[in-house]
Every structure is written in C-alpha cells, then in structure tokens.
Design an enzyme around this catalytic site. Structure first.
Site, PDB file in Angstrom:
ATOM      1  N   TYR A  14      70.069   4.068  11.855  1.00  0.00           N
ATOM      2  CA  TYR A  14      68.700   4.553  11.962  1.00  0.00           C
ATOM      3  C   TYR A  14      68.263   5.439  10.793  1.00  0.00           C
ATOM      4  O   TYR A  14      67.114   5.875  10.748  1.00  0.00           O
ATOM      5  CB  TYR A  14      68.518   5.311  13.281  1.00  0.00           C
ATOM      6  CG  TYR A  14      68.789   4.437  14.470  1.00  0.00           C
ATOM      7  CD1 TYR A  14      67.893   3.457  14.871  1.00  0.00           C
ATOM      8  CD2 TYR A  14      69.976   4.559  15.195  1.00  0.00           C
ATOM      9  CE1 TYR A  14      68.148   2.636  15.957  1.00  0.00           C
ATOM     10  CE2 TYR A  14      70.247   3.743  16.281  1.00  0.00           C
ATOM     11  CZ  TYR A  14      69.323   2.787  16.655  1.00  0.00           C
ATOM     12  OH  TYR A  14      69.579   1.967  17.734  1.00  0.00           O
ATOM     13  N   HIS A  19      61.158   6.378  12.504  1.00  0.00           N
ATOM     14  CA  HIS A  19      61.420   7.238  13.667  1.00  0.00           C
ATOM     15  C   HIS A  19      62.319   8.426  13.334  1.00  0.00           C
ATOM     16  O   HIS A  19      62.391   9.367  14.118  1.00  0.00           O
ATOM     17  CB  HIS A  19      62.078   6.396  14.765  1.00  0.00           C
ATOM     18  CG  HIS A  19      61.414   6.477  16.104  1.00  0.00           C
ATOM     19  ND1 HIS A  19      60.173   7.030  16.333  1.00  0.00           N
ATOM     20  CD2 HIS A  19      61.836   6.037  17.319  1.00  0.00           C
ATOM     21  CE1 HIS A  19      59.870   6.928  17.611  1.00  0.00           C
ATOM     22  NE2 HIS A  19      60.856   6.343  18.231  1.00  0.00           N
TER      23      HIS A  19
END
Length: 190
Positions: A14, A19
């Site tokens: 990630y 995000h």
C-alpha cells in the site's frame, strides 16, 4: 500532549497509494522533528517528540483503514486525552483535486471509512487535515482508485501538499488552527 494520526494501510503493498497519504505526512513530520517512529502501541506505529514546543505523539494505525478508530481511540484512552482538544487526523480526500489541502476543526466522515471508524469510536469533534488525491474518474471501482498510485504529475502536487500539511500540523499542535486554516485552506476545485 497532542496526537497527530495519519491514516493509511500497513504493508509495502500500500506504500505510495492515494489512501496512504496520511502515513506520508507522518513520515515527513517524523523526519522534520527528529521523531523516531519505533514504538508499537495501541495497534499503531508511534513516535513521541516535541513539535513546535508541544509534546506530541505521531501515530500510524496498523489496523487497516476501515478500523482506524480502534487504534486511535486506544491511544487517546491510554494517555487519557480528549479528541476535541488533543487529536489531529490527516488523510486522503477524493473530493479534492490532487494537492489541495483542507483543514477542519470537526465534521462528518464525508464517505471516508477511516474517518467513519474514528467518529464511531471517538466522536466527530477532532481536527483534520485532508489532502486531495483526485476524484474517481471513468467509473473505476472506488477501492481500486484509492488503493492505486498517483500519476507523476499528481504525485508532485500531493508531495507539495504534504509539505503544507507538515507546516499546518505544526501550527495546529501549537493551538494555531485558525492560522493553519488561513494559510492552507483552498476551495474545493481550483
């Protein structure tokens, strides 16, 4: 004592996604203020240091985005802090153009699942810095959008916003939220 929490998802998979902009700001704050992010506490990676003369905890919840409130609530409980007086949350906002910064004293979740989790656990009365990462265009799945990476041009804009967020967080830790809002808030669309 003040808590600055950046939202994101743990793990290399990630890193550098839309995000995880909150984590990016925490990393920049830790670098600027020489805070070692080496403590695992309350399901977060934390560091404690002085930011603009205020004892501050920097936190990157490791609960995954949708459960951020569990970690942040536990930190506030552990240190016996009130969210309204002691919490700043930094996160991505798809309703803002890439690189736009918006600062609020409180508010709704605006569809952000990490903020929904924090509101459910801590109430809605806490300060926020939102960093624009751009809207989901072309009907793409929203999860794919926020978990995707920015284009080179958008990444440059977001990196500039991260620098602004670091300055704003310093003001806010020192009780100067109005100064931060006046210096960095932008309209929804530029």
């Amino acid at each position: 004592m003040y808590v600055i929490a950046g939202l994101g998802n743990p793990g290399k998979k990630y890193e550098n996604t839309r995000h995880n902009v909150g984590f990016d700001v925490i990393d920049a704050l830790a670098y600027k203020y020489h805070v070692s992010m080496n403590v695992k506490k309350c399901r977060a990676i934390c560091g404690m240091g002085m930011i603009e003369g205020v004892k501050t905890i920097l936190a990157k919840p490791q609960t995954f985005m949708n459960l951020s409130g569990e970690s942040i609530g536990a930190i506030l409980d552990f240190y016996k802090l009130n969210a309204a007086d002691s919490l700043l949350v930094i996160y991505d906002d798809i309703s803002l153009s890439p690189g736009c910064v918006r600062i609020r004293r409180k508010g709704s979740a605006g569809g952000h699942n990490g903020i929904k989790s924090i509101i459910a656990r801590c109430g809605s009365d806490f300060s926020r810095i939102k960093i624009g990462v751009g809207e989901n265009e072309g009907g793409r799945d929203l999860a794919a959008h926020v978990l995707g990476r920015l284009s080179k041009a958008d990444r440059k804009c977001v990196d500039e916003a991260i620098e602004k967020a670091v300055l704003a967080a310093g003001y806010m830790a020192n009780g100067e939220t109005d100064r931060a809002m006046n210096a960095f808030n932008v309209k929804k669309r530029e």
